[in-house]
Design an enzyme around this catalytic site. Structure first.
Site, PDB file in Angstrom:
ATOM      1  N   ASP A 124      -6.544   0.172  -3.672  1.00  0.00           N
ATOM      2  CA  ASP A 124      -5.058   0.848  -3.624  1.00  0.00           C
ATOM      3  C   ASP A 124      -4.078  -0.222  -2.963  1.00  0.00           C
ATOM      4  O   ASP A 124      -4.191  -0.517  -1.634  1.00  0.00           O
ATOM      5  CB  ASP A 124      -4.995   1.949  -2.657  1.00  0.00           C
ATOM      6  CG  ASP A 124      -3.676   2.571  -2.566  1.00  0.00           C
ATOM      7  OD1 ASP A 124      -2.732   2.463  -3.279  1.00  0.00           O
ATOM      8  OD2 ASP A 124      -3.245   3.452  -1.614  1.00  0.00           O
ATOM      9  N   HIS A 141       6.075 -19.103 -24.855  1.00  0.00           N
ATOM     10  CA  HIS A 141       5.428 -19.838 -25.940  1.00  0.00           C
ATOM     11  C   HIS A 141       6.131 -20.690 -26.697  1.00  0.00           C
ATOM     12  O   HIS A 141       5.398 -21.727 -26.607  1.00  0.00           O
ATOM     13  CB  HIS A 141       4.738 -18.447 -26.781  1.00  0.00           C
ATOM     14  CG  HIS A 141       4.160 -17.509 -26.257  1.00  0.00           C
ATOM     15  ND1 HIS A 141       3.160 -17.450 -25.168  1.00  0.00           N
ATOM     16  CD2 HIS A 141       4.022 -15.940 -26.381  1.00  0.00           C
ATOM     17  CE1 HIS A 141       2.731 -16.470 -24.874  1.00  0.00           C
ATOM     18  NE2 HIS A 141       3.105 -15.584 -25.681  1.00  0.00           N
TER      19      HIS A 141
END
Length: 509
Positions: free
Chosen positions: A112, A262
């Site tokens: 968590d 990219h």
């Protein structure tokens, strides 16, 4: 199509990376990226001997799974992907023992992040205790907002050692200030040498072959400049839309999602100067210089040198605002670009005057990623009908290199010219299996080799160039230019090149 015969003499092949003993901890280990990309890549690394027998893969999620539960999930969801790839690559069926060995490496810890329950961190600490001499790789396959909290929790649990590395997935922020904030948070825990910012495009075989093509062959370097190259096109076209992803894409858009990382990475590798040596930092230094030399596009110039579009419904393909499974469109959704084209320039001696055209879009006619280097015409042609040479480096769908030259068509009488591609297909030429991008990059992470990963100054230099374009679009009341789904983008993208008498290299797009 002509084919090139390539020698695969042992002296010219690359050595397999050594197997490294490591504990690889994947945050978001049960998510889509992990199941579709990371775990199949790690399986193939294991299959080919790139993981040591002691290497463990520990998935962390909120799932509350036991080791047995997680292994069953992997067996159900990952095995089909591996089998599909095996059939595509025509690889023989693996022995069951290989799969069993891989599954035996898998563990799961429930965690968590940022919560009061620290039992998951205690469990991970117990698993890693006593193995401080091993490399530790923390792979954050999770949203960028979690990068800082994850790293702080790791530090508070005492899990960060000098042999630790952290891998950050894109997107790294949504603008320069947010990227700097993430870098500051992660950098407070990990040294820069330990941080691996991943871009899967850089793991593709063609991208790495671009460096070899340029710097291991003598014939290209003398003509790799503005004297002989007319322009360069870098395209990443997708046939898919954004079903179920509008919540993400409304905040990203094509410029952030594809160009900032990219396409700019491909531009740097195409345009960089030869490094003094094949050194991890020397290569990254040259890439940063390219980004710093990009001519800024801001203000009124943004309208001249950039195009943005959004696909609309055509036939049985829905438009961006009508994609099924997505959140209801908002007023902001109408302003999101699913296509962009940019005319970039690099202000240095090698590239002055050579435009670099960047283009990416969704719902295009064909899936294709490529770099096209268009050479100038011969200074004086004695034959009519000739066309300039071009070099095409294809990243997908089939990785390879094509050099388009002029040849004479067979026959008597008048000489007739025809452009003919000399083709190198990696899949057809080499007998070894071409690894997926994530296989290569994960092997490099485990080996501690950052060459194909982005450095902090690289990421921030890219955002400095992108942010003024985003600001101008935000201030512009005009909406993105519509284009029908399944077409090569809006008319403005063709006008961007057409103004200078050029055109996109379509080839079945």
């Amino acid at each position: 199509m002509e084919s090139l015969t390539v020698s695969t003499h042992p002296a010219t092949t690359s050595a397999t990376l050594p197997a490294h003993t490591a504990d690889l901890v994947v945050f978001g280990g049960t998510g889509d990226l992990s199941m579709r990309k990371l775990l199949p890549a790690l399986y193939h690394s294991d299959r080919e001997g790139r993981l040591s027998p002691e290497t463990r893969i520990i998935a962390m999620s909120r799932g509350g799974l036991t080791d047995a539960d997680f292994r069953g999930k992997v067996d159900a969801e990952v095995r089909d992907s591996i089998e599909s790839r095996r059939i595509r690559d025509q690889v023989p069926v693996d022995e069951p023992a290989i799969w069993e060995r891989f599954v035996g490496r898998l563990h799961h810890v429930s965690v968590d992040v940022g919560g009061e329950n620290k039992s998951g961190w205690d469990e991970l600490s117990g698993m890693l205790s006593g193995f401080e001499s091993r490399d530790r790789v923390f792979y954050l396959a999770s949203p960028p907002r979690t990068f800082g909290p994850f790293c702080r929790e790791l530090a508070e649990a005492g899990l960060v050692t000098p042999r630790s590395r952290v891998v950050l997935e894109k997107p790294l922020g949504h603008d320069l200030p947010s990227a700097q904030a993430i870098n500051d948070e992660v950098g407070a825990i990990f040294e820069e040498r330990q941080i691996f910012r991943i871009d899967h495009y850089l793991g593709k075989e063609t991208v790495q072959n671009l460096l070899v093509l340029r710097f291991a062959n003598a014939f290209l370097e003398p003509i790799w400049n503005s004297l002989w190259i007319d322009h360069v096109q870098i395209t990443a076209a997708e046939t898919v839309g954004t079903p179920g992803r509008r919540g993400y894409y409304d905040h990203a858009g094509a410029l952030r999602d594809m160009v900032q990382n990219h396409l700019l990475q491909l531009l740097t590798l195409t345009a960089m100067e030869p490094p003094a040596r094949n050194d991890r930092e020397a290569i990254r230094d040259e890439k940063v210089k390219v980004l710093q030399a990009l001519r800024p596009i801001a203000g009124t110039e943004v309208g001249r040198f950039t195009v943005r579009g959004q696909y609309v419904g055509a036939g049985d393909m829905p438009g961006y605002l009508d994609e099924p499974g997505s959140t209801p469109p908002t007023e902001a959704s109408a302003r999101v670009e699913t296509f962009t084209a940019i005319r970039a320039e690099i202000k240095n001696w090698r590239w002055a005057g050579v435009p670099f055209y960047l283009r990416t879009g969704k719902r295009m006619p064909n899936r294709r990623s490529e770099i096209v280097v268009q050479f100038k015409d011969v200074p004086h042609s004695i034959y009519p009908g000739g066309t300039p040479n071009r070099l095409v480096l294809r990243l997908q769908p089939e990785e390879g290199i094509e050099l388009h030259i002029m040849a004479k068509e067979p026959g008597a009488g008048e000489v007739t010219l025809k452009p003919v591609p000399l083709s190198l297909s990696f899949g057809k030429t080499f007998t070894t299996r071409v690894p997926e991008a994530y296989e290569r990059l994960l092997s490099d992470v485990l080996a501690g080799n950052p060459t194909l990963f982005m450095r902090r100054d690289e990421v921030e230099a890219a955002w400095r160039w992108i942010d003024p374009i985003l600001d101008a679009w935000k201030a512009d009341p005009a909406l993105p230019e519509p284009y029908p789904a399944g077409t090569p983008g809006p008319a403005g993208a063709h006008e961007l090149l057409g103004r200078s008498g050029r055109g996109w290299h379509e080839e079945e797009m």
